[in-house]
Design a protein around this motif. Structure first.
Motif, PDB file in Angstrom:
ATOM      1  N   LYS A 199     -33.993 -18.454  -9.729  1.00 59.03           N
ATOM      2  CA  LYS A 199     -34.266 -19.803 -10.210  1.00 59.03           C
ATOM      3  C   LYS A 199     -34.355 -20.804  -9.065  1.00 59.03           C
ATOM      4  O   LYS A 199     -35.194 -21.696  -9.063  1.00 59.03           O
ATOM      5  CB  LYS A 199     -33.194 -20.241 -11.200  1.00 59.03           C
ATOM      6  N   HIS A 203     -37.281 -23.682  -8.398  1.00 58.63           N
ATOM      7  CA  HIS A 203     -36.888 -25.094  -8.469  1.00 58.63           C
ATOM      8  C   HIS A 203     -37.280 -25.825  -7.184  1.00 58.63           C
ATOM      9  O   HIS A 203     -37.861 -26.917  -7.226  1.00 58.63           O
ATOM     10  CB  HIS A 203     -35.379 -25.208  -8.697  1.00 58.63           C
ATOM     11  N   VAL A 212     -36.463 -23.247 -14.968  1.00 57.12           N
ATOM     12  CA  VAL A 212     -36.379 -24.581 -14.375  1.00 57.12           C
ATOM     13  C   VAL A 212     -36.521 -25.664 -15.439  1.00 57.12           C
ATOM     14  O   VAL A 212     -35.758 -26.637 -15.460  1.00 57.12           O
ATOM     15  CB  VAL A 212     -37.456 -24.765 -13.289  1.00 57.12           C
TER      16      VAL A 212
END
Length: 320
Positions: A199, A203, A212
């Motif tokens: 993640k 991001h 996100v």
């Protein structure tokens, strides 16, 4: 200026090696493209001249590689940010963006024209559309615009078996559509499992991956739903002309295994996942790679049985 940006700015035309250009083709992704296209060609009705078959797979592979090169050209800015992609040829300063673009465009034209000449223009048209869809629709539009990027964009990776089928038959049938649907439905849970433990990369790069925009809890829910929807698509192929009990057994086993993994992912919260370094998510992601290879391998197995005149359903009826 970062080391990656500095090295990229210092890239000189002609500095790249053969290995650098080969890396632009995304060889690991190409392996799946080649395998599923080959199975699509081999399970199609009728016989294909081995030379023509080899040419078809070669140019489908080249077209897939062209897509990868053009994707790296377009995504060079975010590839420099994401840890997972910083070592790619462009952000690493080994290939310039202009070289990658020219390389990808040249391979795109060669692959489409040569596939059309070697087989038929239905297959060539599908290959051209696949390259366009992956580069323009997915890379340039969906990837940076919507969290549904993987859902819709997954179509690009689902076309190879359909192209292989069309190369052999000059047409598209329900079997080809179901092979397409199998990969299409598999893609979201496969990539969302990856996104759960990557993640931070998405991001930082500003890519609106589901993790996100909606968070990991929503992503876990989506993985479970799509894996449940994937199972009947996978099983449906068993009851077509290219399926049989061998494929049914493999599809049932691996679908249950995938469902078990999706259920385990769904039950976990972030504290549990962080405590063990996202071990379950990584395990399910790895298994999802085996899933497609196993199912398409089983389709190939059914084709071999049929070639020798001993279809799987015939064997089962004798045994019963």
């Amino acid at each position: 200026m970062s080391d990656a940006s500095l090295s990229a700015s210092q890239t000189q035309p002609g500095d790249a090696s053969f290995g650098d250009f080969f890396a632009l083709l995304k060889p690991r992704v190409m392996t799946l493209v080649v395998f599923t296209a080959l199975v699509g060609l081999l399970v199609a009705p009728g016989a294909v001249n081995p030379v023509i078959g080899f040419a078809a797979i070669l140019f489908i592979a080249v077209g897939g590689g062209a897509s990868g090169a053009l994707n790296m050209w377009w995504d060079a800015d975010i590839d420099r940010i994401m840890k997972r992609t910083r070592g790619r040829p462009i952000p690493a300063g080994k290939v310039s963006e202009g070289e990658a673009f020219g390389f990808g465009m040249a391979l795109s034209g060669i692959s489409v024209v040569m596939l059309g000449l070697a087989t038929n223009f239905v297959a060539a048209g599908l290959l051209a559309f696949t390259i366009f869809f992956y580069v323009v629709v997915y890379s340039m539009w969906l990837k940076r615009w919507t969290p549904q990027n993987i859902v819709i964009g997954g179509a690009a990776g689902a076309f190879p078996p359909m192209i292989g089928w069309a190369a052999a038959t000059g047409s598209v049938s329900i079997e080809a559509v179901l092979m397409f649907a199998l990969i299409f439905m598999w893609t979201p849970p496969h990539f969302w499992a990856l996104a759960l433990f990557m993640k931070g990369d998405y991001h930082e790069a500003g890519v609106p991956m589901l993790t996100v925009t909606h968070g990991r809890r929503s992503t876990r829910n989506h993985i479970l739903v799509y894996t449940v929807l994937l199972a009947p698509v996978a099983l449906a192929l068993a009851f077509t002309s290219i399926g049989g009990p061998l494929y049914l057994a493999v599809a049932l086993f691996y679908s249950l295994l995938f469902l078990k993994g999706a259920w385990e992912i769904w039950r976990r919260d972030e504290d549990m996942a962080e405590a063990d370094g996202y071990a379950t998510e990584k395990k399910v992601f790895k298994h999802s790679l085996y899933y497609l290879f196993a199912l398409f391998g089983a389709l190939w197995g059914e084709a071999i049985l049929t070639y020798y005149g001993v279809g799987g359903w015939q064997i089962l009826s004798v045994l019963v």
